[in-house]
Write a protein that holds these residues in place. Structure first.
Motif, PDB file in Angstrom:
ATOM      1  N   UNK A 494       0.825  -1.206   0.000  1.00  0.00           N
ATOM      2  CA  UNK A 494       0.000   0.000   0.000  1.00  0.00           C
ATOM      3  C   UNK A 494       0.864   1.263   0.000  1.00  0.00           C
ATOM      4  N   UNK A 495       0.395   2.283  -0.709  1.00  0.00           N
ATOM      5  CA  UNK A 495       1.089   3.564  -0.752  1.00  0.00           C
ATOM      6  C   UNK A 495       0.800   4.330   0.535  1.00  0.00           C
ATOM      7  N   UNK A 496       1.837   4.617   1.312  1.00  0.00           N
ATOM      8  CA  UNK A 496       1.678   5.376   2.550  1.00  0.00           C
ATOM      9  C   UNK A 496       1.651   6.877   2.298  1.00  0.00           C
ATOM     10  N   UNK A 497       2.505   7.318   1.389  1.00  0.00           N
ATOM     11  CA  UNK A 497       2.585   8.746   1.048  1.00  0.00           C
ATOM     12  C   UNK A 497       3.388   8.883  -0.236  1.00  0.00           C
ATOM     13  N   UNK A 515       2.489  20.783  -2.985  1.00  0.00           N
ATOM     14  CA  UNK A 515       3.816  20.166  -2.907  1.00  0.00           C
ATOM     15  C   UNK A 515       4.318  20.191  -1.463  1.00  0.00           C
ATOM     16  N   UNK A 516       4.145  21.310  -0.805  1.00  0.00           N
ATOM     17  CA  UNK A 516       4.590  21.437   0.586  1.00  0.00           C
ATOM     18  C   UNK A 516       3.895  20.415   1.480  1.00  0.00           C
ATOM     19  N   UNK A 517       2.598  20.248   1.286  1.00  0.00           N
ATOM     20  CA  UNK A 517       1.835  19.289   2.088  1.00  0.00           C
ATOM     21  C   UNK A 517       2.298  17.856   1.834  1.00  0.00           C
ATOM     22  N   UNK A 518       2.490  17.503   0.563  1.00  0.00           N
ATOM     23  CA  UNK A 518       2.939  16.146   0.220  1.00  0.00           C
ATOM     24  C   UNK A 518       4.352  15.881   0.712  1.00  0.00           C
ATOM     25  N   UNK A 519       5.208  16.890   0.600  1.00  0.00           N
ATOM     26  CA  UNK A 519       6.595  16.769   1.053  1.00  0.00           C
ATOM     27  C   UNK A 519       6.642  16.532   2.563  1.00  0.00           C
ATOM     28  N   UNK A 520       5.851  17.290   3.295  1.00  0.00           N
ATOM     29  CA  UNK A 520       5.815  17.128   4.754  1.00  0.00           C
ATOM     30  C   UNK A 520       5.284  15.746   5.129  1.00  0.00           C
ATOM     31  N   UNK A 521       4.262  15.284   4.419  1.00  0.00           N
ATOM     32  CA  UNK A 521       3.638  14.005   4.759  1.00  0.00           C
ATOM     33  C   UNK A 521       4.592  12.838   4.540  1.00  0.00           C
TER      34      UNK A 521
END
Length: 571
Positions: A494-497, A515-521
Motif C-alpha cells: 500500500x502507498x503510505x505517502x 507540494x509542501x503538504x505532500x513533502x511534509x507528509x
C-alpha cells in the motif's frame, strides 16, 4: 530634470543606502517606467497629472534582495517558487539548473530558461559547471562545448555554475579547462565549489578564473578564500546552515564585508514557509551582531557587484532598475510592499500581480524510461548459505561509510534483514532506457516500512529504491514509473505517502501548497515509522552523489568515491 513626468513617486522614505551604509530620512524617489530617475529630498518637479504618489510615512525603503546561488530546478516550478521568494523580498534569483540538465541535457536547459521568463521576478541562469561529476561512473547528461557557447549568448545566462569537482581543475581535465577558457574569453562569471580545497590546490583553482564559493562552513575557510581574492556566499539553506559559524567571527575579526553575500543553495517548501529566504539570513545575522544596513548590503549590492551588474541593480540610485522594498520596521525585514522594475508585485503580504503557469511540453514529463518491475528484479544471487555483504552504512542522511553484515541466503538468493536493519538498495538508470542497474545493501535506516523510492537524486537522477522486501520495492518502482517521477513510501503493498515530481522526475507541476503538504507528509510517515533521520528525503537524493565520500550507489554499481573503484555487494 522633470521634463518628462514620473510614473511613480515614493515620498517620506527612510532610505537604506547601500552605497554609504546609512539610513537617510525624508527621501523621495521618482520612477519612470522600470528605472529610478531621481533620489533626493524633493521630487515634486517630476510629479505630473498622471504620476502616482505614494506616501510611505517614514517606513524603510531598500533595494530588492538577491540569492546569488540556488537550485530552483527542485520541488516546484519557477513560477511557484517566485511567489514565495517575492514575499520574502527576493527580487533576483541566480539559478544553477544542474539537475534538469543532468536529466534532459541542452534541450532541458532551454526549456528551463523559458520557465523562468516573463515572471515578476528576475531569474538569471548559469551553465552547469559540474557535469559529469566523474565520467568514469556518471551517466548524467551534460552540455557540449558548442552548446555552452550557444547558451551564454542568451541575455539571462551569465556564465558557468559551480565547478564542484575542483580536482578537474587542479588536474587540468581537458573538457573542464576548455569550458573555463570559453567563459573567460567571453568575460563570463564562473562560480566555485571548493569544499576540501586549501593551500596550493585552492590557489590553482582560483587562478583558473573561479572567483566565488558557497562552501565555507567556518570563518577560517572564509578568510583563506577572501585572502585569495574570492567572493564568499555564506550559505543558509535547507542542506546546510553556516551563518552562526561565520558572522560572529567576521565581526570580531573586522573583516572587510564587500565580498560577502548570503545564499541558500536551495530551499525546500517547508523551510521557505517556516523561516523565509534571504530575509531570514538578514534577521539571523542581525541577531548575531551584524548591523542591519550591512546585512541589507550583503543581501543586495554585493551580489550585483560580483555578477558585474551593478550599473543596473543592487541599490536605490538614479538609473538603476526600480527593484524596491518597503519595510514597516528594521526587525522583521519582511517587506510590506515589493516593486520589481517599478511595478508593484507584493502589497500587505500578498502577491498582487498575475503569475501564469507555463505550458509544460509532454516530452519533459516522460523521463522515467523503465518497464514495470516484479519482485524478481531485486534478487541478489549467491551459491553460499551465509554471506558477508558490503553495506552502505548511513551515518547521517548524507554521509556514508562502508559497512559489513552477515546475511543468509535462501534458495540461492540473499535477502534483506529488517531485524538487523539491513536493507536492499537499488539504482536504475531511468534516463537512457537501457535497463542499467545495480543492487546492494544499505544499513542503519531503521524504518518500519516496506520500501522508499525516488526519481530525484543529485546530478545523476537514477531511480533509487530502498526496501526491506522485494515485493514492496517493485510496488514503489512501478508507482513512480506510472506517475513519471516523484518520491513514494510503501508498506505491505500500500502507498503510505507520495510526492509527484512530473517534470523531469525532479519538479512538481502542482501548486506550492500541495507540494509542501505532500513533502511534509512523506517525511513524517517515514520518521513516524521509526527512522532515526529527521529528513529521510535526503537519503535517496545523496546516495548517488559522487562529490562526497565515502560510498555511493549508481546504476553502474556501488562506488568507493576516494578509490574511484567499484565495490561488490557481497564478498
Amino acid at each position: 530634470m522633470g521634463d518628462k513626468k514620473a510614473d511613480l513617486v515614493l515620498k517620506n522614505c527612510n532610505l537604506l543606502s547601500v552605497y554609504t551604509r546609512e539610513i537617510i530620512s525624508n527621501i523621495q524617489i521618482a520612477i519612470v517606467k522600470e528605472r529610478i530617475a531621481y533620489v533626493g529630498p524633493d521630487a515634486s518637479h517630476t510629479v505630473g497629472p498622471k504620476t502616482i504618489v505614494i506616501d510611505v510615512k517614514g517606513k524603510y525603503v531598500g533595494p530588492g534582495f538577491a540569492d546569488p546561488h540556488l537550485h530552483i530546478d527542485q520541488f516546484v516550478l519557477p513560477s511557484e517558487f517566485a511567489k514565495k521568494a517575492l514575499l520574502c523580498g527576493v527580487t533576483s534569483l541566480f539559478s544553477d539548473p544542474i539537475d534538469i540538465v543532468s536529466v534532459a541535457g541542452y534541450r532541458g536547459f532551454q526549456e528551463f530558461l523559458k520557465l523562468g521568463e516573463n515572471l515578476p521576478i528576475r531569474i538569471f541562469q548559469v551553465v552547469p559547471g559540474g557535469l559529469p561529476v566523474d565520467k568514469k561512473f556518471s551517466s548524467s547528461k551534460s552540455l557540449t562545448l558548442s552548446q555552452e557557447k550557444s547558451a551564454i549568448k542568451h541575455p539571462h545566462v551569465l556564465g558557468m555554475g559551480e565547478v564542484f569537482s575542483w580536482t578537474k581543475v587542479t588536474l587540468r581535465e581537458p573538457k573542464t579547462m576548455k569550458s573555463l577558457s570559453t567563459m573567460l574569453e567571453c568575460d563570463c562569471i564562473i562560480n566555485g565549489h571548493t569544499a576540501g580545497a586549501s593551500e596550493k590546490k585552492l590557489n590553482a583553482y582560483v587562478s583558473s578564473g573561479v572567483l566565488s564559493c558557497h562552501e565555507p562552513i567556518n570563518f577560517d575557510q572564509v578568510l583563506e578564500r577572501l585572502r585569495l581574492g574570492m567572493w564568499i556566499m555564506i550559505r543558509e539553506g535547507s542542506i546546510r546552515r553556516d551563518l552562526k559559524e561565520i558572522i560572529p567571527r567576521v565581526l570580531s575579526h573586522g573583516t572587510y564585508q564587500n565580498r560577502l553575500m548570503f545564499c541558500s543553495d536551495g530551499l525546500d517548501p517547508l523551510d521557505i514557509s517556516k523561516f523565509g529566504h534571504i530575509d531570514h539570513c538578514i534577521r539571523e545575522s542581525v541577531k548575531l551582531g551584524l548591523k542591519p544596513i550591512d546585512a541589507i548590503t550583503m543581501a543586495s549590492k554585493n551580489n550585483f557587484d560580483y555578477y558585474n551588474m551593478a550599473k543596473d541593480l543592487g541599490g536605490i540610485a538614479p538609473g538603476k532598475l526600480a527593484d524596491i522594498l518597503i519595510f514597516d520596521d528594521m526587525k522583521s525585514f519582511k517587506p510590506n510592499k515589493v516593486f520589481v522594475g517599478g511595478k508593484l508585485v507584493v502589497s500587505n503580504g500578498q502577491i498582487v500581480t498575475p503569475i501564469k503557469k507555463k505550458i509544460i511540453p509532454t516530452w519533459i514529463k516522460n523521463t522515467v524510461k523503465l518497464k514495470n518491475f516484479s519482485k524478481n528484479d531485486f534478487l541478489i544471487k549467491s551459491k553460499k548459505k551465509d554471506v558477508v555483504a558490503n553495506t552502505i552504512y548511513m551515518q547521517t542522511e548524507i554521509i556514508t561509510k562502508i559497512g559489513s553484515a552477515e546475511l543468509h541466503s535462501k534458495d540461492g538468493y540473499v535477502s534483506a534483514s529488517l531485524d538487523s536493519d539491513i536493507w536492499k538498495v537499488a539504482a536504475f538508470d531511468r534516463i537512457h532506457g537501457k535497463n542499467k542497474h545495480a543492487i546492494g545493501f544499505l544499513e542503519n535506516f531503521e524504518a518500519d516500512i516496506g520500501a522508499f523510492a525516488s526519481t530525484w537524486s543529485f546530478h545523476e537522477n537514477d531511480m533509487i529504491v530502498i526496501g526491506s522486501n522485494d515485493s514492496d520495492m517493485a510496488v514503489a518502482s512501478n508507482y513512480l514509473i506510472k506517475n513519471q517521477g516523484g518520491l513514494v513510501a510503501v508498506k505491505s503493498g500500500k502507498i503510505l505517502a507520495s510526492l509527484p515530481l512530473q517534470l523531469g522526475g525532479i519538479i512538481s507541476t502542482d501548486s506550492f501548497e500541495n507540494v509542501s503538504s505532500s513533502f511534509e507528509k512523506i517525511n513524517n510517515v517515514i520518521v513516524d515509522s521509526g527512522s532515526k533521520f529527521s529528513r529521510p528525503h535526503l537519503i535517496p537524493l545523496f546516495l548517488p552523489f559522487l562529490a562526497l565520500p565515502s560510498v555511493r550507489i549508481l546504476s553502474g554499481g556501488i562506488v568507493d568515491v576516494k578509490k574511484r573503484s567499484y565495490i561488490l555487494p557481497i564478498n
